[in-house]
Structure formats: structure tokens, C-alpha cells
Design a protein around this motif. Structure first.
Motif, PDB file in Angstrom:
ATOM      1  N   THR A 602      -5.758 -13.525  -3.881  1.00  0.00           N
ATOM      2  CA  THR A 602      -4.698 -13.409  -5.874  1.00  0.00           C
ATOM      3  C   THR A 602      -4.000 -11.877  -6.365  1.00  0.00           C
ATOM      4  N   THR A 603      -4.223 -10.977  -4.686  1.00  0.00           N
ATOM      5  CA  THR A 603      -3.749 -10.062  -5.079  1.00  0.00           C
ATOM      6  C   THR A 603      -2.930  -9.575  -4.485  1.00  0.00           C
ATOM      7  N   ASP A 604      -2.245  -8.510  -4.039  1.00  0.00           N
ATOM      8  CA  ASP A 604      -1.233  -7.556  -3.753  1.00  0.00           C
ATOM      9  C   ASP A 604      -1.856  -7.027  -3.043  1.00  0.00           C
ATOM     10  N   PHE A 605      -2.308  -7.519  -1.387  1.00  0.00           N
ATOM     11  CA  PHE A 605      -3.161  -7.389  -0.473  1.00  0.00           C
ATOM     12  C   PHE A 605      -2.036  -6.265   0.725  1.00  0.00           C
ATOM     13  N   VAL A 606      -2.786  -5.160   0.390  1.00  0.00           N
ATOM     14  CA  VAL A 606      -2.303  -4.260   1.374  1.00  0.00           C
ATOM     15  C   VAL A 606      -3.056  -4.250   3.283  1.00  0.00           C
ATOM     16  N   PRO A 607      -1.926  -4.882   3.459  1.00  0.00           N
ATOM     17  CA  PRO A 607      -3.008  -5.560   5.322  1.00  0.00           C
ATOM     18  C   PRO A 607      -3.512  -3.878   5.797  1.00  0.00           C
ATOM     19  N   ASN A 608      -4.328  -3.317   6.781  1.00  0.00           N
ATOM     20  CA  ASN A 608      -5.131  -2.276   7.336  1.00  0.00           C
ATOM     21  C   ASN A 608      -5.621  -3.005   9.044  1.00  0.00           C
ATOM     22  N   ASP A 609      -5.745  -1.866   9.824  1.00  0.00           N
ATOM     23  CA  ASP A 609      -5.721  -2.336  11.129  1.00  0.00           C
ATOM     24  C   ASP A 609      -6.892  -2.425  11.303  1.00  0.00           C
ATOM     25  N   GLY A 623     -13.869   7.123   1.914  1.00  0.00           N
ATOM     26  CA  GLY A 623     -13.177   6.317   0.573  1.00  0.00           C
ATOM     27  C   GLY A 623     -14.235   6.255  -0.884  1.00  0.00           C
ATOM     28  N   PRO A 624     -13.262   6.959  -1.475  1.00  0.00           N
ATOM     29  CA  PRO A 624     -13.778   7.072  -2.975  1.00  0.00           C
ATOM     30  C   PRO A 624     -14.265   5.271  -3.586  1.00  0.00           C
ATOM     31  N   ASN A 625     -15.027   5.616  -5.059  1.00  0.00           N
ATOM     32  CA  ASN A 625     -15.274   4.422  -5.368  1.00  0.00           C
ATOM     33  C   ASN A 625     -14.100   3.596  -5.975  1.00  0.00           C
ATOM     34  N   MET A 626     -14.740   2.132  -5.217  1.00  0.00           N
ATOM     35  CA  MET A 626     -13.274   1.139  -5.335  1.00  0.00           C
ATOM     36  C   MET A 626     -11.819   1.435  -4.514  1.00  0.00           C
ATOM     37  N   SER A 627     -12.278   1.707  -3.731  1.00  0.00           N
ATOM     38  CA  SER A 627     -10.970   2.606  -2.919  1.00  0.00           C
ATOM     39  C   SER A 627     -11.222   1.106  -2.304  1.00  0.00           C
ATOM     40  N   GLY A 628     -11.537   0.329  -1.953  1.00  0.00           N
ATOM     41  CA  GLY A 628     -12.415  -1.058  -0.863  1.00  0.00           C
ATOM     42  C   GLY A 628     -12.598  -0.899   0.897  1.00  0.00           C
ATOM     43  N   LYS A 629     -13.910  -0.260   0.457  1.00  0.00           N
ATOM     44  CA  LYS A 629     -14.396   0.397   1.865  1.00  0.00           C
ATOM     45  C   LYS A 629     -15.450  -1.623   1.694  1.00  0.00           C
ATOM     46  N   SER A 630     -15.559  -1.515   0.839  1.00  0.00           N
ATOM     47  CA  SER A 630     -16.394  -3.011   1.175  1.00  0.00           C
ATOM     48  C   SER A 630     -15.442  -4.224   1.653  1.00  0.00           C
ATOM     49  N   THR A 631     -14.125  -4.224   0.948  1.00  0.00           N
ATOM     50  CA  THR A 631     -13.465  -5.413   0.993  1.00  0.00           C
ATOM     51  C   THR A 631     -12.953  -5.208   3.065  1.00  0.00           C
ATOM     52  N   THR A 736     -20.298   4.465   3.513  1.00  0.00           N
ATOM     53  CA  THR A 736     -21.132   5.216   2.546  1.00  0.00           C
ATOM     54  C   THR A 736     -20.589   6.502   1.722  1.00  0.00           C
ATOM     55  N   HIS A 737     -21.083   6.960   1.001  1.00  0.00           N
ATOM     56  CA  HIS A 737     -20.912   7.788   0.027  1.00  0.00           C
ATOM     57  C   HIS A 737     -21.308   9.315   0.673  1.00  0.00           C
ATOM     58  N   TYR A 738     -22.386   9.629   1.594  1.00  0.00           N
ATOM     59  CA  TYR A 738     -23.174  10.163   2.253  1.00  0.00           C
ATOM     60  C   TYR A 738     -21.957  10.286   2.843  1.00  0.00           C
ATOM     61  N   LEU A 768      -4.412   4.139  -2.466  1.00  0.00           N
ATOM     62  CA  LEU A 768      -3.287   3.285  -1.509  1.00  0.00           C
ATOM     63  C   LEU A 768      -4.134   2.322  -0.584  1.00  0.00           C
ATOM     64  N   ARG A 769      -5.040   1.752  -1.256  1.00  0.00           N
ATOM     65  CA  ARG A 769      -5.770   0.752  -0.018  1.00  0.00           C
ATOM     66  C   ARG A 769      -5.516   1.012   1.505  1.00  0.00           C
ATOM     67  N   THR A 770      -4.801   2.060   1.755  1.00  0.00           N
ATOM     68  CA  THR A 770      -5.341   2.069   3.315  1.00  0.00           C
ATOM     69  C   THR A 770      -6.136   2.719   3.794  1.00  0.00           C
TER      70      THR A 770
HETATM   71  N1  LIG Z   1      -6.389  -4.020   1.136  1.00  0.00           N
HETATM   72  C1  LIG Z   1      -6.619  -4.313  -0.057  1.00  0.00           C
HETATM   73  N2  LIG Z   1      -4.886  -4.491  -1.077  1.00  0.00           N
HETATM   74  C2  LIG Z   1      -5.684  -4.734  -2.050  1.00  0.00           C
HETATM   75  N3  LIG Z   1      -6.635  -4.770  -3.489  1.00  0.00           N
HETATM   76  C3  LIG Z   1      -7.592  -3.997  -2.678  1.00  0.00           C
HETATM   77  C4  LIG Z   1      -7.431  -3.483  -1.342  1.00  0.00           C
HETATM   78  N4  LIG Z   1      -9.497  -3.488  -0.715  1.00  0.00           N
HETATM   79  C5  LIG Z   1      -9.617  -3.785  -2.443  1.00  0.00           C
HETATM   80  N5  LIG Z   1      -8.419  -3.819  -3.113  1.00  0.00           N
HETATM   81  C6  LIG Z   1      -9.312  -4.186  -3.940  1.00  0.00           C
HETATM   82  O1  LIG Z   1     -10.020  -2.832  -4.607  1.00  0.00           O
HETATM   83  C7  LIG Z   1     -11.252  -3.126  -5.620  1.00  0.00           C
HETATM   84  C8  LIG Z   1     -12.103  -2.101  -4.882  1.00  0.00           C
HETATM   85  O2  LIG Z   1     -12.546  -2.967  -3.514  1.00  0.00           O
HETATM   86  P1  LIG Z   1     -14.023  -2.263  -3.064  1.00  0.00           P
HETATM   87  O3  LIG Z   1     -14.812  -2.892  -4.031  1.00  0.00           O
HETATM   88  O4  LIG Z   1     -14.043  -2.833  -1.770  1.00  0.00           O
HETATM   89  O5  LIG Z   1     -13.848  -1.062  -3.217  1.00  0.00           O
HETATM   90  P2  LIG Z   1     -14.975  -0.164  -2.203  1.00  0.00           P
HETATM   91  O6  LIG Z   1     -14.158   0.965  -1.952  1.00  0.00           O
HETATM   92  O7  LIG Z   1     -16.129  -0.908  -1.879  1.00  0.00           O
HETATM   93  O8  LIG Z   1     -15.742   0.454  -3.877  1.00  0.00           O
HETATM   94  P3  LIG Z   1     -17.705   0.909  -3.965  1.00  0.00           P
HETATM   95  O9  LIG Z   1     -17.028   2.238  -3.127  1.00  0.00           O
HETATM   96  O10 LIG Z   1     -17.400   1.593  -5.287  1.00  0.00           O
HETATM   97  O11 LIG Z   1     -18.465   0.841  -3.739  1.00  0.00           O
HETATM   98  C9  LIG Z   1     -11.132  -4.604  -5.316  1.00  0.00           C
HETATM   99  O12 LIG Z   1     -10.965  -5.291  -6.534  1.00  0.00           O
HETATM  100  C10 LIG Z   1     -10.484  -5.455  -4.683  1.00  0.00           C
HETATM  101  O13 LIG Z   1      -9.616  -7.220  -4.953  1.00  0.00           O
END
Ligand SMILES: Nc1ncnc2c1ncn2[C@@H]1O[C@H](COP(=O)(O)OP(=O)(O)OP(=O)(O)O)[C@@H](O)[C@H]1O
Length: 930
Positions: A602-609, A623-631, A736-738, A768-770
Motif C-alpha cells: 500500500t506504500t511507495d516503499f523505500v527498500p533497505n539493507d 531514529g526519529p519517531n515515525m521514521s520507520g524503525k518498527s517497520t 530505542t529512543h534512549y 527518508l525511510r533510509t
Molecule cells: N521503508 C519505508 N518505506 C516507506 N514507508 C515506510 C517505510 N518504513 C516505514 N514506513 C512508513 O512510516 C510509518 C512509520 O513507521 P514506523 O511505525 O516503523 O516508525 P517508527 O520509527 O517505529 O515510529 P515510532 O518510533 O514512533 O514507533 C509507517 O506508516 C510506515 O508505513
């Protein structure tokens, strides 16, 4: 006690432990009294009143032929329903007895395609002392059996402890659970069943779980050799298996015979996935409980119900056996590359009926001619599949082996027999006639011919009579009371020939019979009956023969399911640019341009190594909140899991070292409703990981420690990292955020930092999702607060606070009552990165205080301001502050003792859980000395 029919009902009801009784009364199944009200409520049935000896009772009923859907609906709502059938007594009267009890775990007529398991669970040591009740829940072992009566799947195993038991139950999600006698009063067990599962709990005869009786039941069902050869030598597994068989048998639905094969498995066969991890990774259910948006939903392109069930099983029970996984991967690879052949294969499979379920219907005796024709049509697909593969690149792949696996000669013979026997499109019921093809049975053909002749004579009688006797207005018909008759219009009723005997006068006509007509009628009825009897007999014989081939049907069904699941994986791989992972025995997870299998849809996904190996086994992800750590971390876990399910993975390339378990701890679920605090759950999950993971496991930790005060959180995260790195040595990703933790990379050789990058220009932040090597030092939490619509004054103020904190580069504890920001009472507690412990002090931190750590003893009531992005402003109340200052100058002996013990602790060598309990103990001692 009422007498009559209601009395009989209530008496039968009392003799069964079912929740509801359906009792046959002629052409209806009736429910009386409370049961009538219950079914009326649940199923919208009309309630009437039945009088019995001066009293009146609610009554509801359904016609005989419609019981099944009502039964199903009741059972699927969790009720156990007894069915009492009526039979004729020797003296011509009627009596009734309970013939079966339908329960959620033994319902044959499932309304969906999902597997429907009955689970039995026993405690390994008999657990009769009762000491475990409500206990810690880490005892064991446990024997567990799972039986799916709709397909005949029957599995038994032994699990080591509560956590594994929970994982196993969660994986199979049984419709009904039977706890053994030792578990049925165990609150902790019952609580976890209620929490994790939708199925109901039933109590069953304790005797059935007794070792001797259970072993006997297993031997009876599968034969002594089978029980031995599959390795069912453990008592707990045998007890669970035997009790499951006894229960299936006792419920009387006749499905025991479909349990043709016993499968045992051990912990070493599968990747450990605890219940939390299965939930966190959203394999078949999202955290919110939906089926959409799960891994299964994303990759499922199966065209058959059995294929869907198997694919689900592969994803929830990934394997460790590399040979088997490589076989699946070979098959997926060849199918992915051969688009045309794959399409043909899938189109052919699309016509297949659910053979595993049909096998259970034939053995239980509930299969009709329609079901047998489905068996016939599905067996016909086996040669069609072989043909679809022939001459294509699939011919040399494991796909061809799967098609060759069932006994194809027997399948051909059975198909031949059914093709000769069953009519092309037979009727639904067994009693309608027309089940068989002409030529199948000479006697039946002759009866049918004679029956048709006689019927023809009757059909043409009216015409003949008109012609012969010059009569008009003549018809020939039949009804229940008069049988066959000749009906003549009143105007010509006087002209009927001799031999017509009048039987009834109607308004405009008269009915007659003749001797010949009566003779013919008797013949037709005799032939009808004989034909019906013979058809029924032949059908039962045929069904029996098909039931004897249940194992063959299950084999063919299983092969079709496997082809479907493999083709589904290939279809997804080919359509989404997935790649074949290289499975190895090394401790490596090396992914080039990996993606998240669900998010990428569902997303224009940025691939990572990703690079994890012997030298770099532990990544701290910042990394910042929402940056993509969990993903990023989930994507790693899912790629690992997909590879061990035998699937291609979303990446440009991937080397995947096989793991023995995947453990995750991610954002806390709110379990307050279950009486456990979020932090307690977090710590239990962490504790489970630290105990269970091995150096061959993959561990994903998302923000461990954030559920408590920052100092505690950092300490726990720090200690857990060291323990995982030094002792467990599992491949680990830790977000972590610590930011304090990022310095661990300087101290621990296998720890490395990565961060998810953002671009910040003129105060604007772009994600940047990188993922890049190295740590980051900012969280952009305030930026996310702004995005989320937090009011501007709050965001501005948070920015200013953050700036100040950054300048001081310290964790600050502010004096409480003056509320000032940096007033005279401000002190700082600095986290000493070289030792991993805290030092306390004033603005110019003093070494002696740092050693004593006396501030630490006071942080029990800390309030934490998390908006400050990784550092925290901690407010303490004034009185504590004062006490603390006094305490520093004059320490009592107890406090001194605590401090000494604290100084002696080797943080790196102590398990976090032990650390926690010791901290608690110190706090209690300090409180006591107050
Ligand atoms: N590589 C990616 N390419 C495109 N979108 C991404 C990528 N990684 C994450 N996202 C999108 O970014 C959003 C936030 O991702 P995620 O929940 O992983 O962030 P987080 O860093 O874990 O946030 P937090 O620290 O607040 O928990 C999600 O909605 C996800 O769809």
C-alpha cells in the motif's frame, strides 16, 4: 416433575451435560422450557406454549430436515447440543434417546474453510498437589493433542512449559479446549485460554485422561505399531491424544473413523514463535483482530480451501528443516518461472473440492451422492494435473513429485468405480432415487425398468380409458389417502364402464378405481420400495468403500493443498518481484534492498539493507519517531519467517541463516483489562525472551523499558542489551529512543548502530525511510507532536525545553515545588556511559554523590516528560528532595548497607529480572528505614 413429552424431554436433558437438547417428535426436533427460550433468543425461532398436566411450557421446533443449520449456528456460538432421536419400540410406541452431542470441537458441518480443532491439554507431572494454581506458569511439561474432525488431522506433542503451551494453543486456535483433570481448576491456564482464544472450554471425564485408558484408546484407533513408530512414547502426549479420541467417540457424531493418521512433532521441528510474537507479527490476525492487512492476507492466492489452510499452517509454523525448506523453495522457484504451466495448474486446482473434508464426511456416514460425485470429479483432476506439468519445466521439479506422491493407481481405480456408479449430477438426498448410472447394477436397472414401465402404464391410463370408453374429462392421479384413482367429470360420471368402483364423490367429479388399477398400484409401490431399498443399499456399500479409501482421499487432498500453497507463493513472488532466499546454517541475516511484505502493498516503499552476522550480531536502531524503525525490524522478522516457511522474500537478495526461534517485544498492548499493568506485561515478555532465546534465535525488541520511569527504562534496556550480547548471543535488532544506549557499540564488540535517516532543512523534517550505519541523536518527537496537531503553544514550549536540555546534554531532575525551569533546586543525575550507571548531583555534579547514588533511591515516584525526546525532566516533590539532602549527610546503617550492596552489583553479569527484584528489595528496605 411434568409427565408426557415435556417430562420425557426434561428427563433426557438431565441425563446429558449438554447445554441444549433437541428432541425428535415426529417430523420435528423440539426444544422445551429453558432450552426453547434459549434457542428462540439465539436463532430467532418462534416460541409457542405446550400444556402438560395443567402447566404450560415454552416450546420451539425445527423440521427434521432443517436441524443441521440450526445445530451449526448453536454450536458455533459455543453451545454443546445433544440430539435425541425417536425410534419405534417393539410394542409399536415411540421412545427417544440421545444419539449424539455436537460440540464446537466435534462439529462436522463447518461453515467456513478454516481448520476447526479440538484441543486436549494435560499437565506432564499429573500436577495433583494443586500447588501450581495461579502460579508463575513456567512449569511443565504438557501434553497437547489437536484433532480436526472435519479433515481428520490429528496431532500430538509435548511442550516444555506454559509459554510454549500458550504459543501452541494460539497457533492452532482451537474451537474447543478440554483441560485434563489437573488443569481444569488452574486459573492461570484458564485465564490464558480466555485471553488468547475464541474457543470454549469443556469439561470431560477425568478417566479418559488416565494414562492406561488413553494409551488404549490410541492403540485402538491407530494400531499399536503406529503409535510406537510415530514416536508417541511420552505419557503426556498419549494422555492428551487418548482423551481427544475418547471425546470424539463419545460425542457420537461418527467422525472417529476420519482420524486415520497420527502426527507427532517435537519442539525441534519448528521455529519457536511465542503467542506474543505471532500476534505482534500479525501473521493471520492484526493486533486489532482483523484478517485484512495480515501477512497471510497479503500472500494468499490459493484457489482451494485446503490450500488456504495449509498456507496458513506454513506461515504460523515455520520450519527448521533446511532440506524440506529447500524443496519448497525449489518448487516455488520453478512455479514462479513457469507462468503458463502455473496458471494451468491453478485453473485445474480451482475445480477441486475439499477432499480432506469429503473424506471425513464419508467415514462419518454423512456423505450423500453429491459428495461422492465431488470425490469423483476431484480425483479426475489428478491425471489432469500430471498432464498440466508434463513437458513443462515443472516436470523435473518437486511439483511433479507432489503430484506423484499419492497412490495414483488406487486413485484411478476409485475414480473409475465412482464414474461408473454415480449419476453425472445426482440429487442431494439419498432417498430421491436417480443416484446411480445405468449399467452399474443389473438388478437395479431391471427394477428401474419395471418401475418405469408400470409408471408409464399409469401415466397413459387416462388416454387409454378415454379412447376405449369414449369418455371425456378423465384424469388419473394419486394422493396419500386414496392412492391411485381415475377421476371422471360429473357430467359423464354415469357413463363409466362396468368394473369402475366409485370411491369418492366430489363437487364436480367422482373418483373410481378398477381391479387392474389397484393391481398396478401395488406393483408400482412394491417396485418403488424395492428400487429405493436397493439404491440405498448399493449407495451405502459404495460409500463404505470410499470411506475405506479415506487415507487415499486425504493423501490426494493434501497433495492438492500443497500444490495450491506452492503455486500461491509462486504467484505472489512473481507478481511482486520477490526473490529466493539462500538458506544457510550460518548466523547470518543479510538482506539487500529488503521490503516489508505487507506495507509494500500500500506504500511507495523505500527498500533497505540489513546485515547481521557473527561479527555484527546486535543492531541498535535509532531514529526519529515515525521514521520507520518498527517497520524495518518487523520486515527483518517477516523475511526470516517467510524464508523458513519456504517462501520467496521481498528483497533484491537475502542470505538467511536458519533460526530456532523468533522473539519479539513490540509496543505494549493494553492489557490493563486483564489485570496486568502495561509495564508488567512488557517485563514478562522481556523475561520470556531472555530465558528462551538462544544464539540461533532472532530477537526483535522495540523500545524496551519505555513503560516505566526513564532511569529504570534505560537501565533495563542497557542490562538487557548486555545480557543478550554476552550471554544469549542471539541475532538482535533493538529500536530505542534512549540514545544513551548507542554508546554500547563502543563497549560491546558485536553491537553496531544503525539509524533511520531524515532530512532536516529550515526546520522542516522529511522522512527518508533510509537506514544508515551509525547512531542518530535526535528523536523529532516534538516534530511528530506538531504533525499530530498538538496545540502550538505546547509545541513551542516543548521546543524550548528541548533546546535547553540539549545544551546541558544531561538528564535533569528539577526541584518540584517552585516549578521553575532550572531554579535553585535543580540538580542533575547524569548517566555515566562508561559504567552504565547513574551519577547524581547538583549542577556541578559531585563525585561522592555519584558514587552513593542516593538520588536513585528516591525515584520511585518520578514523573517523566517523554516529549523531551530521549532525555527526561524528572520532577520530584519537595519533601523527598529535602529528605534526600538530609540523608546524604547522615546515612542510617540500613541505607549504607543498601548502598554497599548496590556498589557490589556486577550489572553486566546479573540477569535483568534479578536486577529488578533486587532494586525492589532495596527500595523496600529504604522505605522501611524512612
Ligand atoms: N521503508 C519505508 N518505506 C516507506 N514507508 C515506510 C517505510 N518504513 C516505514 N514506513 C512508513 O512510516 C510509518 C512509520 O513507521 P514506523 O511505525 O516503523 O516508525 P517508527 O520509527 O517505529 O515510529 P515510532 O518510533 O514512533 O514507533 C509507517 O506508516 C510506515 O508505513
Amino acid at each position: 416433575m411434568p409427565t408426557g413429552i415435556v417430562g420425557e424431554f426434561l428427563e433426557l436433558k438431565e441425563g446429558t451435560d449438554a447445554d441444549v437438547l433437541a428432541m425428535q417428535c415426529g417430523d420435528f426436533y423440539e426444544f422445551f422450557a429453558d432450552d426453547a427460550e434459549l434457542v428462540a433468543d439465539e436463532l430467532d425461532l418462534q416460541v409457542s406454549q405446550k400444556s402438560s398436566h395443567g402447566s404450560s411450557y415454552p416450546m420451539a421446533g425445527v423440521p427434521l430436515s432443517e436441524l443441521t443449520p440450526y445445530l451449526k449456528a448453536l454450536v458455533e456460538r459455543g453451545y454443546r447440543v445433544a440430539v435425541a432421536d425417536q425410534y419405534e419400540t417393539d410394542d409399536g410406541g415411540h421412545a427417544r434417546e440421545v444419539t449424539r452431542v455436537v460440540t464446537p470441537g466435534t462439529l462436522l458441518e463447518a461453515s467456513d474453510d478454516d481448520a476447526r480443532y479440538l484441543a486436549t491439554v494435560v499437565s506432564g507431572d499429573g500436577g495433583s498437589d494443586g500447588s501450581r494454581r495461579g502460579g508463575s506458569g513456567d512449569d511443565g511439561p504438557y501434553g497437547v493433542a489437536f484433532a480436526d474432525v472435519t479433515t481428520g488431522r490429528f496431532l500430538a506433542t509435548v511442550v516444555d512449559d506454559r509459554s510454549d503451551l500458550r504459543a501452541e494453543l494460539y497457533r492452532f486456535d482451537p474451537a474447543e479446549v478440554l483441560p485434563g483433570p489437573d488443569l481444569r481448576n488452574d486459573d492461570a491456564f484458564l485465564g490464558s485460554v480466555r485471553e488468547d482464544l475464541t474457543g470454549s472450554v469443556s469439561v470431560f471425564d477425568a478417566e479418559a485422561f488416565a494414562p492406561g485408558r488413553a494409551a488404549h484408546a490410541v492403540r485402538e484407533q491407530f494400531g499399536a505399531e503406529t503409535a510406537d513408530s510415530v514416536g508417541l512414547d511420552s505419557t503426556p502426549a498419549t494422555r492428551a491424544a487418548g482423551a481427544a479420541l475418547a471425546y470424539v467417540s463419545e460425542t457420537g457424531a461418527g467422525v472417529l473413523a476420519s482420524m486415520t493418521r497420527l502426527t507427532t512433532y517435537g519442539a525441534a521441528d519448528h521455529v519457536e514463535l511465542d503467542a506474543t510474537t505471532q500476534r505482534n507479527l500479525e501473521l493471520t490476525e492484526t493486533m486489532r483482530g482483523d484478517a485484512d492487512g495480515t501477512l497471510f492476507d497479503a500472500v494468499d492466492h490459493t484457489v482451494t480451501a485446503a490450500g488456504g489452510r495449509l498456507l496458513r499452517e506454513w506461515l504460523t509454523r515455520p520450519k527448521r528443516d533446511r532440506e524440506e525448506l529447500d524443496r519448497r523453495l525449489d518448487a516455488v522457484e520453478s512455479l514462479a518461472a513457469a507462468a503458463l504451466a502455473r496458471d494451468r495448474l491453478r485453473e485445474t486446482l480451482d475445480d477441486a473440492y475439499d477432499l480432506e473434508r469429503l473424506a471425513a464426511r464419508t467415514t462419518s456416514g454423512s456423505a450423500g451422492a453429491r459428495e461422492l460425485s465431488s470425490v469423483r470429479d476431484t480425483l479426475a483432476l489428478l491425471p489432469a494435473l500430471a498432464e498440466a506439468v508434463e513437458g513443462t519445466p515443472l516436470a523435473d521439479s518437486p511439483v511433479a513429485e507432489v503430484i506423484r506422491r499419492p497412490d495414483r493407481d488406487r486413485a484411478r481405480d476409485l475414480h473409475g468405480e465412482l464414474a461408473e456408479a454415480i449419476a453425472e449430477d445426482p440429487p442431494k438426498t439419498k432417498t430421491e432415487g436417480g443416484l446411480f448410472r445405468k449399467g452399474y447394477d443389473a438388478e437395479l436397472d431391471e427394477l428401474i425398468e419395471r418401475h418405469e414401465e408400470a409408471a408409464e402404464w399409469l401415466d397413459t391410463l387416462a388416454e387409454r380409458e378415454k379412447r376405449r370408453h369414449g369418455l371425456t374429462h378423465v384424469t388419473v392421479d394419486r394422493n396419500k389417502t386414496d392412492g391411485y384413482y381415475i377421476q371422471v367429470g360429473k357430467s359423464v360420471a354415469d357413463e363409466v364402464p362396468e368394473g369402475y368402483r366409485e370411491i369418492k364423490t366430489l363437487k364436480n367429479s367422482k373418483r373410481f378405481v378398477t381391479e387392474e388399477l389397484e393391481e398396478r398400484e401395488r406393483e408400482v409401490l412394491r417396485l418403488e420400495e424395492a428400487r429405493g431399498d436397493l439404491e440405498y443399499e448399493l449407495f451405502e456399500e459404495l460409500r463404505e468403500r470410499v470411506a475405506e479409501a479415506a487415507t487415499l482421499l486425504q493423501d490426494v487432498g493434501r497433495a492438492f493443498a500443497e500444490l495450491d500453497a506452492l503455486a500461491s507463493l509462486a504467484t505472489h513472488a512473481a507478481g511482486n518481484d520477490w526473490t529466493r532466499p539462500t538458506l544457510t546454517e550460518s548466523r547470518t541475516l543479510s538482506i539487500e534492498a529488503g521490503r516489508h511484505p505487507v506495507v509494500e502493498r500500500t506504500t511507495d516503499f523505500v527498500p533497505n539493507d540489513l546485515e547481521l552476522d557473527d561479527e555484527r550480531g546486535f543492531l541498535i536502531v535509532t531514529g526519529p519517531n515515525m521514521s520507520g524503525k518498527s517497520t524495518y525490524m518487523r520486515q527483518a522478522a517477516l523475511i526470516q519467517l517467510l524464508a523458513q516457511a519456504g517462501s520467496f522474500v521481498p528483497a533484491r537478495s537475502a542470505e538467511v541463516g536458519v533460526v530456532d526461534g523468533i522473539y519479539t517485544r513490540v509496543g505494549a498492548l493494553d492489557e490493563l483489562a486483564q489485570g496486568r499493568s502495561t509495564f508488567m506485561v512488557e517485563m514478562q515478555e522481556l523475561s520470556n525472551i531472555l530465558h528462551s532465546a538462544t544464539e540461533d534465535s532472532l530477537v526483535i525488541l522495540d523500545e524496551v523499558g519505555r513503560g516505566t520511569a526513564t532511569y529504570d527504562g534505560i537501565s533495563i534496556a542497557w542490562a538487557a542489551t548486555e545480557y543478550l550480547h554476552n550471554e544469549v548471543r542471539a541475532r538482535t535488532l533493538f529500536a530505542t529512543h534512549y540514545h544513551e544506549l548507542t554508546t554500547l557499540a563502543d563497549h560491546l564488540p558485536r553491537v553496531a548502530n544503525v539509524h533511520v535517516a531524515v532530512d532536516e532543512r529550515d526546520g522542516d523534517v522529511t522522512f527518508l525511510r533510509t537506514v544508515r550505519d551509525g547512531p542518530t541523536n535526535r528523536s523529532y518527537g516534538v516534530h511528530v507532536a506538531d504533525l499530530a496537531g498538538v496545540p502550538e503553544p505546547v509545541v513551542d514550549r516543548a521546543d524550548r525545553v528541548l533546546d535547553r536540555l540539549r545544551e546541558e546534554k544531561a538528564i535533569e531532575a528539577k526541584g518540584g515545588s517552585n516549578g521553575g525551569d532550572g531554579g535553585s533546586a535543580t540538580k542533575q543525575a547524569v548517566f555515566d556511559l562508561s559504567t552504565g550507571s547513574f551519577a547524581g548531583g547538583g549542577p556541578a555534579s559531585n563525585g561522592a554523590d555519584a558514587e552513593t547514588g542516593s538520588d536513585r533511591a528516591e525515584t520511585g515516584s518520578d514523573r517523566v516528560d517523554r516529549s523531551a525526546g530521549g532525555t527526561a525532566a524528572v520532577e520530584e516533590d519537595r519533601s523527598k528532595e529535602d529528605r534526600s539532602r538530609e540523608g546524604r549527610s547522615e546515612l542510617d546503617t540500613e541505607t549504607r548497607a543498601v548502598i554497599e550492596e548496590l556498589a557490589d552489583v556486577d550489572v553486566a553479569a546479573t540477569a535483568p529480572v534479578e536486577l529488578l527484584s533486587r532494586v525492589q528489595e532495596w527500595q523496600e528496605r529504604l522505605d522501611g528505614g524512612d
